[in-house]
Design a protein around this motif. Sequence first.
Motif, PDB file in Angstrom:
ATOM      1  N   LYS A  44    -105.725  -5.003 -16.029  1.00 44.50           N
ATOM      2  CA  LYS A  44    -106.644  -5.398 -15.127  1.00 44.50           C
ATOM      3  C   LYS A  44    -107.905  -5.957 -15.960  1.00 44.50           C
ATOM      4  CE  LYS A  44    -104.489  -4.640 -11.425  1.00 44.50           C
ATOM      5  NZ  LYS A  44    -103.806  -5.700 -10.581  1.00 44.50           N
ATOM      6  N   ARG A  45    -107.934  -5.231 -17.013  1.00 43.08           N
ATOM      7  CA  ARG A  45    -109.201  -5.732 -18.104  1.00 43.08           C
ATOM      8  C   ARG A  45    -108.806  -7.222 -18.449  1.00 43.08           C
ATOM      9  NH1 ARG A  45    -112.919  -2.212 -19.536  1.00 43.08           N
ATOM     10  NH2 ARG A  45    -111.836  -0.334 -19.380  1.00 43.08           N
ATOM     11  N   VAL A  46    -107.830  -7.486 -18.782  1.00 45.32           N
ATOM     12  CA  VAL A  46    -107.124  -8.936 -19.046  1.00 45.32           C
ATOM     13  C   VAL A  46    -107.667  -9.762 -17.913  1.00 45.32           C
ATOM     14  CG1 VAL A  46    -105.512 -10.368 -19.797  1.00 45.32           C
ATOM     15  CG2 VAL A  46    -105.502  -7.944 -20.976  1.00 45.32           C
TER      16      VAL A  46
ATOM     17  N   VAL B  83    -110.294 -16.826 -24.204  1.00 47.36           N
ATOM     18  CA  VAL B  83    -110.197 -16.146 -25.589  1.00 47.36           C
ATOM     19  C   VAL B  83    -110.375 -14.915 -25.504  1.00 47.36           C
ATOM     20  CG1 VAL B  83    -111.574 -16.310 -27.597  1.00 47.36           C
ATOM     21  CG2 VAL B  83    -111.510 -18.338 -26.567  1.00 47.36           C
ATOM     22  N   THR B  84    -111.249 -14.052 -24.759  1.00 46.92           N
ATOM     23  CA  THR B  84    -111.504 -12.848 -24.437  1.00 46.92           C
ATOM     24  C   THR B  84    -110.235 -12.237 -23.757  1.00 46.92           C
ATOM     25  OG1 THR B  84    -113.594 -12.999 -24.327  1.00 46.92           O
ATOM     26  CG2 THR B  84    -112.648 -10.901 -23.504  1.00 46.92           C
TER      27      THR B  84
ATOM     28  N   GLU C   5    -103.760  -8.427 -26.532  1.00 50.42           N
ATOM     29  CA  GLU C   5    -103.305  -7.712 -27.866  1.00 50.42           C
ATOM     30  C   GLU C   5    -103.523  -6.275 -27.730  1.00 50.42           C
ATOM     31  OE1 GLU C   5    -101.468  -9.302 -30.123  1.00 50.42           O
ATOM     32  OE2 GLU C   5    -101.697 -11.215 -28.807  1.00 50.42           O
ATOM     33  N   ARG C   6    -104.332  -5.796 -27.040  1.00 45.86           N
ATOM     34  CA  ARG C   6    -104.643  -4.295 -27.016  1.00 45.86           C
ATOM     35  C   ARG C   6    -104.139  -3.681 -25.979  1.00 45.86           C
ATOM     36  NH1 ARG C   6    -111.189  -4.775 -26.661  1.00 45.86           N
ATOM     37  NH2 ARG C   6    -110.813  -2.724 -25.756  1.00 45.86           N
TER      38      ARG C   6
ATOM     39  N   ALA D 275    -102.369 -21.496 -21.678  1.00 43.56           N
ATOM     40  CA  ALA D 275    -102.534 -23.066 -21.254  1.00 43.56           C
ATOM     41  C   ALA D 275    -104.036 -23.659 -21.400  1.00 43.56           C
ATOM     42  CB  ALA D 275    -102.034 -22.945 -19.924  1.00 43.56           C
ATOM     43  N   GLU D 276    -104.678 -22.669 -21.134  1.00 42.13           N
ATOM     44  CA  GLU D 276    -106.169 -23.321 -21.334  1.00 42.13           C
ATOM     45  C   GLU D 276    -106.732 -23.166 -22.771  1.00 42.13           C
ATOM     46  OE1 GLU D 276    -108.872 -23.570 -18.814  1.00 42.13           O
ATOM     47  OE2 GLU D 276    -106.930 -23.672 -17.578  1.00 42.13           O
ATOM     48  N   ARG D 277    -106.032 -22.523 -23.629  1.00 37.92           N
ATOM     49  CA  ARG D 277    -106.409 -22.867 -24.929  1.00 37.92           C
ATOM     50  C   ARG D 277    -105.510 -23.908 -25.579  1.00 37.92           C
ATOM     51  NH1 ARG D 277    -110.141 -21.440 -27.844  1.00 37.92           N
ATOM     52  NH2 ARG D 277    -109.124 -20.641 -29.789  1.00 37.92           N
TER      53      ARG D 277
END
Length: 446
Positions: free
Chosen positions: A342-344, A354-355, A361-362, A387-389
């Motif tokens: 949920k943090r993602v 980016v975040t 990854e965490r 996709a956004e990146r």
Amino acid sequence: MIIIQRYGCQRRLRRRSRLLLTGAVSGGNSMSSTVGDNVGRLRRLRGLTQEQLAEAAGLAVETIQKLEQNKPGSPRMSTLRAIASALAVPTSALVGPAVAGLAAGPGSDDDKIALGLLRRALTPARGLSGMTVGHVSVSPPTVDGLQRSIAEIDRIYHGDDYASALARLPVLIGAARSLVDASSGDQRTTSAGQLAQAYQIAGTTLIQLRSFDLAHHALNLALDVADESGNELVAASVVTTMCWMLLRQGRFDEAEQLAVATADAVEPRFSRADPTRLAVWGWLMLRGSAAAIRDGRADDAGEMLDAASAAAARIGEQLPADVALRMPVTMGAFCAVTVEMKRVEMSVVAGDPVTALALAERVPPGSGRATSDNRNRHQLDRAWANAERGDLVEATRILSGLRAKSPTWLRHQRYAGDIVTTILTRRRRPVSQELAALADLLGAGS
């Protein structure tokens, strides 16, 4: 003359009834409308073999086979009643046009029929003094047997088999109602809590299928029965589902207010570490956080996520089996992995890929106790961020993995369609086979 006309009308109705029973009248509907077709369809939705249906109805298996093959000859009404009772549907539901008219809208024929049967269970025809018609008589189960049935249908739902969940829910609701009616004292309050959970699963499934009005009705029924049970954690669990529905409808302020007010009412004492209360409270914090970030208040969303994280840490990784069994529906899935996913999601909603990728990854390895819905949603968030990146290949790979693993779930996600549309718009190469398959499944780019 009037008598002759009336007699002629009755004669035509009797003739039409015979034709319906033999399958000679289609009712002008493209769906299968013979008795045999509907028996087979409802049998499969219930997850029964022909042998199991015959045994449950007290009939020879050859009778079921002959009926489903639409062989000549009209079945006896007593046969239809026995089959309908074994399938836990009204006898009228075996007649083609009656079943065909149960539901309308997008989705497969099985989804439509199963949704129609559930609608009947949730919205029975009512008359004077609270009289209802259309309920199918079901023998009361045991409390333990009912709890196992609730867990089984919850498992089926999270296995993305929505048609089977819809088809089994009317039977579950009928069984739970019969147990409440047949109980008294402590058993009645316990069975009322179970009926509330049955309604909650119905509401959850309907939300997934975007039948929001019927879902709202199911959840209101759940809250009414939960109040009768006196179990505030069951009621609070239903509220978490209500908040999810409000989020899906864009009613963010209501979702947050409801989540926070309910969380305040059931706030746990962390020193006592009651896993059930911690889990229910943690889910409410997650719902409140999801509403706050969508309402543009990242700080409030972060604080509620941190509170949920603390609750998950207090519960720990291992949840005793007896505790999980006592928990309301899906509450046992609350864990640290769910919170980090949920943090993602919070970063995705905030428009920060980016975040989002850094936080992904965490996320702890493995899925913890997270539900398949939350695991799949997390994969969609990763696909969006990629996709956004500009990494369209990775985004397509993630979505293709979901299509292979959870195609039914994916088909119901507008978010997935938006991501595929983005990929199609930004691509510089010809459309690959896997991207074309995704676009076809989701109706994207058309």
